[in-house]
Design a protein around this motif. Structure first.
Motif, PDB file in Angstrom:
ATOM      1  N   ASP A   1      71.332   4.728  22.671  1.00 15.15           N
ATOM      2  CA  ASP A   1      71.365   4.701  24.132  1.00 15.15           C
ATOM      3  C   ASP A   1      70.119   4.019  24.687  1.00 15.15           C
ATOM      4  O   ASP A   1      69.046   4.048  24.072  1.00 15.15           O
ATOM      5  CB  ASP A   1      71.463   6.121  24.701  1.00 15.15           C
ATOM      6  N   VAL A   2      70.277   3.435  25.858  1.00 17.22           N
ATOM      7  CA  VAL A   2      69.150   2.802  26.542  1.00 17.22           C
ATOM      8  C   VAL A   2      68.692   3.730  27.668  1.00 17.22           C
ATOM      9  O   VAL A   2      69.426   3.951  28.635  1.00 17.22           O
ATOM     10  CB  VAL A   2      69.535   1.425  27.129  1.00 17.22           C
ATOM     11  N   HIS A   3      67.490   4.274  27.510  1.00 15.30           N
ATOM     12  CA  HIS A   3      66.870   5.083  28.547  1.00 15.30           C
ATOM     13  C   HIS A   3      65.742   4.229  29.124  1.00 15.30           C
ATOM     14  O   HIS A   3      64.689   4.060  28.495  1.00 15.30           O
ATOM     15  CB  HIS A   3      66.338   6.393  27.988  1.00 15.30           C
ATOM     16  N   LEU A   4      65.972   3.690  30.306  1.00 12.57           N
ATOM     17  CA  LEU A   4      65.085   2.678  30.880  1.00 12.57           C
ATOM     18  C   LEU A   4      63.967   3.302  31.696  1.00 12.57           C
ATOM     19  O   LEU A   4      64.212   3.957  32.713  1.00 12.57           O
ATOM     20  CB  LEU A   4      65.897   1.722  31.757  1.00 12.57           C
ATOM     21  N   GLY A   5      62.732   3.095  31.272  1.00 17.06           N
ATOM     22  CA  GLY A   5      61.588   3.510  32.055  1.00 17.06           C
ATOM     23  C   GLY A   5      61.165   2.381  32.979  1.00 17.06           C
ATOM     24  O   GLY A   5      61.361   1.200  32.669  1.00 17.06           O
ATOM     25  N   PHE A   6      60.603   2.734  34.124  1.00 19.46           N
ATOM     26  CA  PHE A   6      60.070   1.711  35.023  1.00 19.46           C
ATOM     27  C   PHE A   6      58.734   2.175  35.570  1.00 19.46           C
ATOM     28  O   PHE A   6      58.567   3.333  35.945  1.00 19.46           O
ATOM     29  CB  PHE A   6      61.053   1.378  36.161  1.00 19.46           C
TER      30      PHE A   6
ATOM     31  N   GLY B   1      61.049  10.305  27.148  1.00 19.46           N
ATOM     32  CA  GLY B   1      62.270   9.911  26.447  1.00 19.46           C
ATOM     33  C   GLY B   1      62.703   8.479  26.662  1.00 19.46           C
ATOM     34  O   GLY B   1      63.801   8.097  26.255  1.00 19.46           O
ATOM     35  N   GLY B   2      61.871   7.625  27.289  1.00 24.54           N
ATOM     36  CA  GLY B   2      62.248   6.238  27.503  1.00 24.54           C
ATOM     37  C   GLY B   2      62.337   5.462  26.203  1.00 24.54           C
ATOM     38  O   GLY B   2      61.627   5.754  25.234  1.00 24.54           O
TER      39      GLY B   2
ATOM     40  N   ALA C   1      75.616   2.909  30.439  1.00 20.22           N
ATOM     41  CA  ALA C   1      76.895   3.461  30.892  1.00 20.22           C
ATOM     42  C   ALA C   1      76.975   3.559  32.413  1.00 20.22           C
ATOM     43  O   ALA C   1      77.955   4.084  32.940  1.00 20.22           O
ATOM     44  CB  ALA C   1      77.113   4.845  30.273  1.00 20.22           C
ATOM     45  N   ARG C   2      75.991   3.043  33.123  1.00 19.01           N
ATOM     46  CA  ARG C   2      75.953   3.164  34.578  1.00 19.01           C
ATOM     47  C   ARG C   2      76.376   1.864  35.256  1.00 19.01           C
ATOM     48  O   ARG C   2      76.187   0.776  34.721  1.00 19.01           O
ATOM     49  CB  ARG C   2      74.525   3.520  35.050  1.00 19.01           C
TER      50      ARG C   2
ATOM     51  N   VAL D   1      62.163   7.740  34.048  1.00 21.49           N
ATOM     52  CA  VAL D   1      63.162   7.225  33.112  1.00 21.49           C
ATOM     53  C   VAL D   1      64.569   7.393  33.673  1.00 21.49           C
ATOM     54  O   VAL D   1      64.962   8.503  34.059  1.00 21.49           O
ATOM     55  CB  VAL D   1      63.060   7.954  31.745  1.00 21.49           C
ATOM     56  N   VAL D   2      65.318   6.294  33.728  1.00 21.99           N
ATOM     57  CA  VAL D   2      66.741   6.330  34.076  1.00 21.99           C
ATOM     58  C   VAL D   2      67.520   6.442  32.770  1.00 21.99           C
ATOM     59  O   VAL D   2      67.482   5.538  31.928  1.00 21.99           O
ATOM     60  CB  VAL D   2      67.169   5.059  34.835  1.00 21.99           C
TER      61      VAL D   2
END
Length: 458
Positions: A319-324, A371-372, A342-343, A336-337
């Motif tokens: 999975d891709v957990h995207l931090g910004f 968790g990013g 899946a969005r 973290v998104v």
């Protein structure tokens, strides 16, 4: 007290509040000694290096002691308070108290900074003749319940500080004002922002007077060195960045891209949203770069991984957990998104807005800051074109986006003024080589220049 009623005194310790957090500062007590608390009722508000957190107590009963004054820092595992479980209030029937004790003795939760969703009960004051000094050793089983000592105004040197607003505490902390030395002008001796600002002004006046008498022979700009402690969020960032540079052999590649078509696509999307399509929120450029990053990671999944040097393995993540990166008054944080792959674009955009607002308010939870798997860094908001950022350890890469500005550009064989952006990719050279990193960045640039490329990547 009802005959045969078993009274136990349970100690509640400061729980683990999230990855990398080992201590917290007590901002405000939400209960007093003598209060009756329900299971999972918030009892204290603490400030970690990352956020403000209300900590719930897993026990139901009567608060018999508190440990630590407001403004004190406690390590994880230190005692917060003790609760007498199974003790009825004198004004209640013993049978009702027994039922409450059986139902509220403990939630059974393993707290990591939070309790269950049970609504907190209204606090009740229990009067008794006993006493339990705050900050004393953990209380033993007691036959009588303590009474709350009155709080003087202004506070005693060893008493709680009458400050409600975290902003006032922050102002005092940043300017070196000792709150215990102030006499509040608010109701019941409450220390207000005006009190702190007056103390700051008085300190500055004194400092100017000392400087004026230091002698005309002192060179301009000369003076004593100033030291700033690396604590709180600044200390956490320092530790993480040092760890990243120490462990990760990073490299950076960059490219300029024509973002004119991407801006036009965004304008069209927002016009459609205004006309009734979508959720009505304007799509941000950050959300579009998030979708582009997901498409690029699908083609180059090695950049969505982490290295396990003990096993000498690269772990490719599903999975891709995207931090910004988000700059706040408290310092740099990386919300973290989760599950970005899946969005929809609207879903990513809404989550970015929600997390950004929570970051500015200091209300991000530890789970929203950890968790990013890949980070997006929009340093263009600071008015700069490029950067070589440090990877957010233990991730493998970070995409950087500079400012978008009009520049001369060769478009369709002719010189024209176009909206140009510089993109950079900092990557872990253990995970991949320049070919993979270059391919990823080139795909991102192609999507920026021709957003329709994303349609083939979906």
């Amino acid at each position: 007290m009802a005959p045969g009623l078993n009274v136990n005194s349970l100690e509640f310790k400061l729980p683990d509040l999230g990855e990398g957090l080992t201590e917290a500062e007590i901002v405000r007590w939400l209960v007093q000694v003598g209060d009756v608390v329900a299971v999972d009722q918030p009892v204290v508000e603490v400030e970690t290096a990352k956020a403000m957190v209300e900590v719930p107590c897993p026990y139901g009963g009567v608060v018999t002691a508190r440990f630590g004054e407001e403004g004190a820092e406690l390590p994880v595992g230190a005692a917060l308070l003790t609760v007498a479980v199974g003790a009825p209030a004198p004004e209640e029937p013993a049978e009702r108290a027994l039922q409450a004790a059986a139902a509220e003795e403990s939630s059974g939760n393993v707290l990591v900074g939070y309790g269950t969703a049970a609504a907190p009960a209204r606090r009740r004051r229990v009067r008794s003749t006993g006493s339990a000094p705050q900050g004393s050793a953990p209380a033993q089983p007691v036959p009588t319940l303590p009474t709350l000592p009155p709080l003087p105004s202004p506070p005693r040197p060893d008493g709680p500080i009458p400050v409600i607003s975290p902003l006032v505490r922050k102002l005092a902390r940043e300017n070196g004002v000792e709150l215990r030395e102030l006499a509040g002008t608010g109701p019941d001796g409450l220390i207000t922002r005006v009190d702190v600002e007056a103390a700051i002004a008085a300190e500055r006046t004194l400092a100017h007077a000392v400087t004026a008498t230091a002698g005309a022979g002192a060179a301009a700009g000369a003076g004593a060195e100033v030291r700033y402690p690396l604590t709180g969020i600044r200390g956490l960032v320092a530790d993480k960045m040092a760890c990243s540079r120490r462990e990760i052999p990073e490299a950076t590649c960059w490219v300029d891209a024509d973002a004119t078509e991407l801006l036009a696509a965004r304008a069209a999307m927002n016009a459609a949203a205004k006309g009734g399509e979508g959720d009505g929120q304007k799509v941000s450029l950050l959300a579009l770069f998030a979708r582009i990053s997901v498409a690029a990671l699908a083609r180059y999944p090695m950049l969505n991984s982490r290295v396990d040097m003990e096993a000498r393995e690269v772990v490719r993540l599903a999975d891709v957990h995207l931090g910004f990166a988000a700059q706040t008054d408290r310092g740099l944080v990386v919300p973290v998104v989760r599950g970005v792959q899946a969005r929809t674009t609207d879903s990513v955009n809404a989550e970015l807005i929600r997390l950004t607002e929570a970051a500015r308010d200091g209300k991000l939870t530890p789970g929203e800051l950890t968790g990013g798997t890949f980070t997006l860094n929009n340093y263009g908001v600071f008015g700069v074109d490029g950067s070589t950022p440090i990877i957010n350890h233990p991730e493998a890469a970070m995409l950087g986006v500079g400012r978008i500005v009009p520049k001369p550009w060769v478009h369709q064989g002719e010189l024209a003024v176009r909206q140009v952006v510089q993109l950079s990719l900092t990557f872990d050279h253990r995970v991949c080589d320049g070919g993979t990193a270059g391919g990823f960045l080139r795909f991102v640039a192609d999507c920026v220049e021709q957003p329709a490329v994303l349609l083939r990547a979906v």
